[in-house]
Design a protein around this motif. Structure first.
Motif, short mmCIF file in Angstrom:
data_model
loop_
_atom_site.label_atom_id
_atom_site.label_comp_id
_atom_site.label_asym_id
_atom_site.label_seq_id
_atom_site.Cartn_x
_atom_site.Cartn_y
_atom_site.Cartn_z
N TRP A 54 0.83 -1.22 0.00
CA TRP A 54 0.00 0.00 0.00
C TRP A 54 0.85 1.26 0.00
O TRP A 54 1.93 1.30 0.58
CB TRP A 54 -0.91 0.01 1.23
CG TRP A 54 -1.93 -1.07 1.21
CD1 TRP A 54 -1.80 -2.33 1.69
CD2 TRP A 54 -3.24 -0.99 0.64
NE1 TRP A 54 -2.94 -3.05 1.47
CE2 TRP A 54 -3.85 -2.26 0.82
CE3 TRP A 54 -3.97 0.02 -0.01
CZ2 TRP A 54 -5.14 -2.54 0.38
CZ3 TRP A 54 -5.27 -0.26 -0.44
CH2 TRP A 54 -5.84 -1.52 -0.25
N THR A 55 0.31 2.29 -0.64
CA THR A 55 0.92 3.61 -0.58
C THR A 55 -0.17 4.63 -0.25
O THR A 55 -1.34 4.41 -0.56
CB THR A 55 1.63 3.96 -1.91
OG1 THR A 55 2.25 5.24 -1.79
CG2 THR A 55 0.64 4.02 -3.07
N ALA A 56 0.23 5.75 0.38
CA ALA A 56 -0.77 6.75 0.76
C ALA A 56 -0.14 8.13 0.76
O ALA A 56 1.06 8.26 1.04
CB ALA A 56 -1.31 6.44 2.16
N PRO A 57 -0.93 9.16 0.47
CA PRO A 57 -0.40 10.52 0.53
C PRO A 57 -0.05 10.95 1.96
O PRO A 57 0.75 11.85 2.16
CB PRO A 57 -1.53 11.39 -0.03
CG PRO A 57 -2.77 10.56 0.09
CD PRO A 57 -2.33 9.13 0.03
N ARG A 58 -0.68 10.27 2.95
CA ARG A 58 -0.38 10.64 4.34
C ARG A 58 0.09 9.41 5.10
O ARG A 58 -0.53 8.35 5.05
CB ARG A 58 -1.62 11.22 5.01
CG ARG A 58 -1.37 11.55 6.46
CD ARG A 58 -2.21 12.67 6.98
NE ARG A 58 -1.60 13.16 8.21
CZ ARG A 58 -2.24 13.81 9.15
NH1 ARG A 58 -3.49 14.12 9.00
NH2 ARG A 58 -1.60 14.21 10.24
N ARG A 59 1.18 9.59 5.83
CA ARG A 59 1.73 8.50 6.60
C ARG A 59 2.00 9.04 8.00
O ARG A 59 2.60 10.10 8.16
CB ARG A 59 3.03 8.06 5.93
CG ARG A 59 3.70 6.85 6.51
CD ARG A 59 4.89 6.47 5.62
NE ARG A 59 5.67 5.42 6.24
CZ ARG A 59 6.54 5.62 7.23
NH1 ARG A 59 6.75 6.83 7.69
NH2 ARG A 59 7.20 4.60 7.75
N MET A 60 1.53 8.31 9.03
CA MET A 60 1.81 8.73 10.41
C MET A 60 2.79 7.74 11.01
O MET A 60 2.52 6.54 11.06
CB MET A 60 0.52 8.75 11.25
CG MET A 60 -0.38 9.95 10.97
SD MET A 60 -1.93 9.86 11.91
CE MET A 60 -1.37 10.24 13.57
N GLU A 61 3.90 8.26 11.47
CA GLU A 61 4.91 7.42 12.11
C GLU A 61 4.42 7.08 13.53
O GLU A 61 4.14 7.98 14.32
CB GLU A 61 6.23 8.18 12.16
CG GLU A 61 7.34 7.47 12.89
CD GLU A 61 7.65 6.09 12.32
OE1 GLU A 61 7.84 5.98 11.09
OE2 GLU A 61 7.69 5.13 13.11
N CYS A 62 4.28 5.80 13.81
CA CYS A 62 3.70 5.37 15.09
C CYS A 62 4.68 4.59 15.96
O CYS A 62 4.26 3.94 16.93
CB CYS A 62 2.43 4.57 14.86
SG CYS A 62 1.09 5.56 14.16
N THR A 63 5.96 4.64 15.63
CA THR A 63 6.95 3.97 16.48
C THR A 63 6.87 4.60 17.88
O THR A 63 6.74 5.81 18.02
CB THR A 63 8.36 4.16 15.90
OG1 THR A 63 8.35 3.61 14.57
CG2 THR A 63 9.41 3.44 16.73
N GLY A 64 6.89 3.75 18.90
CA GLY A 64 6.75 4.26 20.28
C GLY A 64 5.29 4.46 20.68
O GLY A 64 5.00 5.01 21.73
N ARG A 65 4.40 4.01 19.82
CA ARG A 65 2.97 4.13 20.12
C ARG A 65 2.34 2.74 20.27
O ARG A 65 2.84 1.76 19.72
CB ARG A 65 2.23 4.87 18.98
CG ARG A 65 2.81 6.23 18.63
CD ARG A 65 2.47 7.25 19.71
NE ARG A 65 2.69 8.61 19.26
CZ ARG A 65 3.37 9.53 19.95
NH1 ARG A 65 3.92 9.21 21.11
NH2 ARG A 65 3.48 10.75 19.51
#
Ligand SMILES: [Zn+2]
Length: 460
Positions: A54-65
């Motif tokens: 998958w690819t997306a215009p928006r990516r949220m980095e969730c490392t540490g979450r």
């Protein structure tokens, strides 16, 4: 890894972090990712696998979450925020307590302003599906529509005169039944199914004592063809039990049964003062209860939840307005049953989490849509801060969430694919302004009830 052209497009990828899906298999992904397209989860799994496809215009980095499903809070009345912090030392329920700003004296505008405070607080604390019912239900629906929560809204049907209730008397006015039933019917007509089903509207007779038998039968008739739930309060106080008995010789569950309301659609809050002889009746009818542990504790009572569950009653969880923090309610839910139980060490964190997610979703008829993180479900997702002292250590994940976490550990909240809380900030409205407006309304109404708010230098 396939070439770029073969990647499928979605709107948002939550990348990295530990995902507790709370699905039927309790799948966990230590370094996971979730792809969101429109309102739905289209992929969930190990980060490498999701990002390879998958690819997306928006990516949220969730490392540490820590990522988990949004919470399901099955019983609230957001305009009652007006009494929070005051009613707890005064009486068991605002409707029966003299000398406070009563809900029926609020204007529709005031109800809407207080509702927005309640919705904001619950969203901020990770509640993504919220049952909310009160007078001026369309004001409630507008608050949820605007702020972005998933909601099940109803009116507050009753015919007991609320002014008389504060004097300890039950006076039934047929005009009140007509008025509140019309209010609920208008709500269903106007808002049921709003925003592709994000807002659903149900029916809510207030309680077996504040509704006469005729009023209960009328609600049952109105709700007959309705696909959703019926919400009510049941066996909340000895006063209720006594009133129903003196009126009809029945217990409150028997009165609901006689009216045609005791069936699998019913979600009954409290269930504290239940005659044990009614356990089997309620279980056989297939009803669910909205367990209100914090509310129970404040009046010094504990609902017989284990007995009710054993009899077949479905258990769901709520904060009932006075706190929006369902993490806190999970902790109280287990602890209070341990205090009550002769066996002491009963229930566990995973059970409390199930009550606050999948069990609530199923009882609302949303069991395939929310309550767990799986492909095809609506994207209702909490992003929790794992780098905060209260949310460590994460070992099995469930224990720390129930026994230590609180709503303030929720960093971001997604409902129906939309980011409604981002890094603690409400994205759909000016959060601090909502709080200020609610404070102003509350100051005015409490001052009118004869209590000078400490924020004011002189009486209004
Ligand atoms: Zn309630």
């Amino acid at each position: 890894m396939p070439p770029e052209a073969e990647l499928r497009s979605c709107d948002l990828i939550l990348s990295g972090g530990t995902i507790l899906t709370l699905d039927a298999a309790d799948a966990v992904f230590a370094d996971g990712a979730i792809a969101v397209l429109g309102r739905h989860i289209v992929a969930i799994g190990p980060r490498e696998a999701v990002e390879a496809a998958w690819t997306a215009p928006r990516r949220m980095e969730c490392t540490g979450r820590l990522l988990m499903p949004g919470l399901v809070n099955v019983h609230n009345h957001t305009p009652l925020m007006i009494t929070r912090g005051m009613i707890e030392d005064l009486g068991f329920a605002p409707m029966f307590t003299p000398g406070i700003p009563q809900g029926h004296r609020l204007s529709e505008d005031e109800a809407g302003i207080l509702a927005r405070l309640g919705v904001y607080e619950m969203l901020r604390n990770g509640c993504t599906t919220i049952v909310d019912f009160y007078r001026y239900p369309q004001a409630l629906a507008r608050a949820h529509a605007e702020l972005g929560s998933r909601a099940v809204i109803a009116g507050r049907v009753h015919d007991a005169d609320p002014e008389e209730l504060t004097r300890g008397r039950y006076v039934y006015e047929p005009g009140l039944a007509r008025e509140t039933i019309r209010e609920n019917a208008d709500l269903v007509e106007r808002f049921d199914g709003y925003d592709v089903g994000r807002i659903r509207c149900d029916w809510a007779p207030h309680a077996p004592d504040t509704c006469s038998d005729a009023c209960l039968r009328e609600v049952a008739e109105m709700a007959r063809g309705h696909a959703g739930n019926v919400h009510t309060h049941l066996c909340q106080s000895p006063v209720e039990v006594e009133q129903v008995h003196s009126r009809s010789g029945l217990t409150p569950p028997q009165a609901l049964e006689a009216a045609g309301l005791l069936d699998p659609r019913l979600i009954a809050a409290h269930c504290i003062h239940v005659d044990p002889r009614d356990y089997a009746r309620m279980g056989a009818a297939g009803i669910a209860m909205a367990y209100t542990p914090i509310g129970n504790a404040k009046t010094g009572r504990i609902a017989p939840v284990l007995d009710l569950a054993e009899a077949g009653i479905g258990i769901t969880l709520c904060t009932d307005t006075f706190s929006g923090d369902l993490f806190e309610a999970m902790r109280w839910a287990v602890a209070m049953q341990r205090i009550r139980s002769a066996d002491g060490f009963v229930l566990d964190a995973r059970t409390a989490l199930r009550w606050a997610t999948q069990a609530g979703a199923e009882r609302l008829g949303l069991g395939d849509a929310v309550g767990a993180l799986t492909t095809g479900r609506r994207a209702d997702i909490l992003i929790m801060d794992m780098e905060t002292p209260g949310l460590a250590p994460v070992i099995d994940g469930y224990g720390i969430l129930v026994w230590s976490a609180n709503g303030a550990n929720v960093r971001s909240v997604i409902v129906d694919g939309r980011l409604v809380i981002e890094d603690g900030r409400l994205t759909t409205a000016d959060g601090p302004a909502l709080v200020r407006e609610a404070q102003a309304v509350a100051e005015r109404l409490w001052a009118a009830a004869g209590r000078r708010p400490v924020t004011r230098r002189t009486a209004a």
